[in-house]
Write a protein that holds these residues in place. Structure first.
Motif, PDB file in Angstrom:
ATOM      1  N   ASP A 141       6.506  -1.215   1.641  1.00 55.97           N
ATOM      2  CA  ASP A 141       6.319  -0.244   2.724  1.00 55.97           C
ATOM      3  C   ASP A 141       6.993  -0.742   4.013  1.00 55.97           C
ATOM      4  O   ASP A 141       7.647   0.039   4.726  1.00 55.97           O
TER       5      ASP A 141
ATOM      6  N   LYS B 183       3.196  -4.150  -2.634  1.00 55.57           N
ATOM      7  CA  LYS B 183       3.323  -2.755  -2.198  1.00 55.57           C
ATOM      8  C   LYS B 183       3.468  -2.680  -0.672  1.00 55.57           C
ATOM      9  O   LYS B 183       4.281  -1.912  -0.157  1.00 55.57           O
ATOM     10  N   PHE B 184       2.680  -3.497   0.024  1.00 53.02           N
ATOM     11  CA  PHE B 184       2.746  -3.495   1.483  1.00 53.02           C
ATOM     12  C   PHE B 184       4.107  -3.976   1.970  1.00 53.02           C
ATOM     13  O   PHE B 184       4.685  -3.407   2.900  1.00 53.02           O
TER      14      PHE B 184
ATOM     15  N   ASP C 125      10.675  -0.297   3.710  1.00 44.23           N
ATOM     16  CA  ASP C 125      11.051   1.102   3.931  1.00 44.23           C
ATOM     17  C   ASP C 125      11.059   1.436   5.428  1.00 44.23           C
ATOM     18  O   ASP C 125      11.921   2.166   5.909  1.00 44.23           O
ATOM     19  N   GLN C 126      10.109   0.888   6.158  1.00 41.62           N
ATOM     20  CA  GLN C 126       9.989   1.193   7.570  1.00 41.62           C
ATOM     21  C   GLN C 126      10.983   0.416   8.429  1.00 41.62           C
ATOM     22  O   GLN C 126      11.576   0.964   9.360  1.00 41.62           O
TER      23      GLN C 126
ATOM     24  N   GLU D  18      -1.134  -5.644  -4.257  1.00 43.38           N
ATOM     25  CA  GLU D  18      -1.272  -4.917  -2.988  1.00 43.38           C
ATOM     26  C   GLU D  18      -0.290  -5.457  -1.949  1.00 43.38           C
ATOM     27  O   GLU D  18       0.296  -4.688  -1.185  1.00 43.38           O
TER      28      GLU D  18
END
Length: 93
Positions: A68, A64-65, A71-72, A61
């Motif tokens: 993210d 994955k975070f 990506d941001q 998890e």
């Protein structure tokens, strides 16, 4: 062989009842200890397996975070105590 000797040979050699009781107590306590230890070992292995699964899930998890966030915000370093981030320098810059 005399008649007395034959009678003595038929008598069993025994320890005292008190000594036998102590031996039986030791044997019983050792067996209980071994069984308890075996149970603890098994319980430990189950808990260890469960904990490793939880750690693997948290790590997945978290990965994955982080993806993210990348990506941001792009490639950044984050100060986890304050939340302040700085952009990482890339080789081409």
């Amino acid at each position: 062989m005399t008649k007395e000797r034959k009678i003595i040979d038929m008598v069993e050699n025994r320890i005292t009842e008190h000594q036998l009781s102590k031996i039986q107590g030791f044997e019983e306590n050792l067996e209980k200890g071994k069984n308890f230890f075996g149970g603890l070992s098994l319980q430990y292995e189950f808990q260890k397996s469960s904990l490793l699964s939880q750690i693997a899930k948290i790590d997945e998890e978290y990965s994955k975070f982080r993806a993210d966030l990348k990506d941001q915000y792009g490639e950044i370093d984050i100060d986890v105590s304050t939340g302040v981030y700085t952009h990482k320098e890339t080789k081409g810059e």
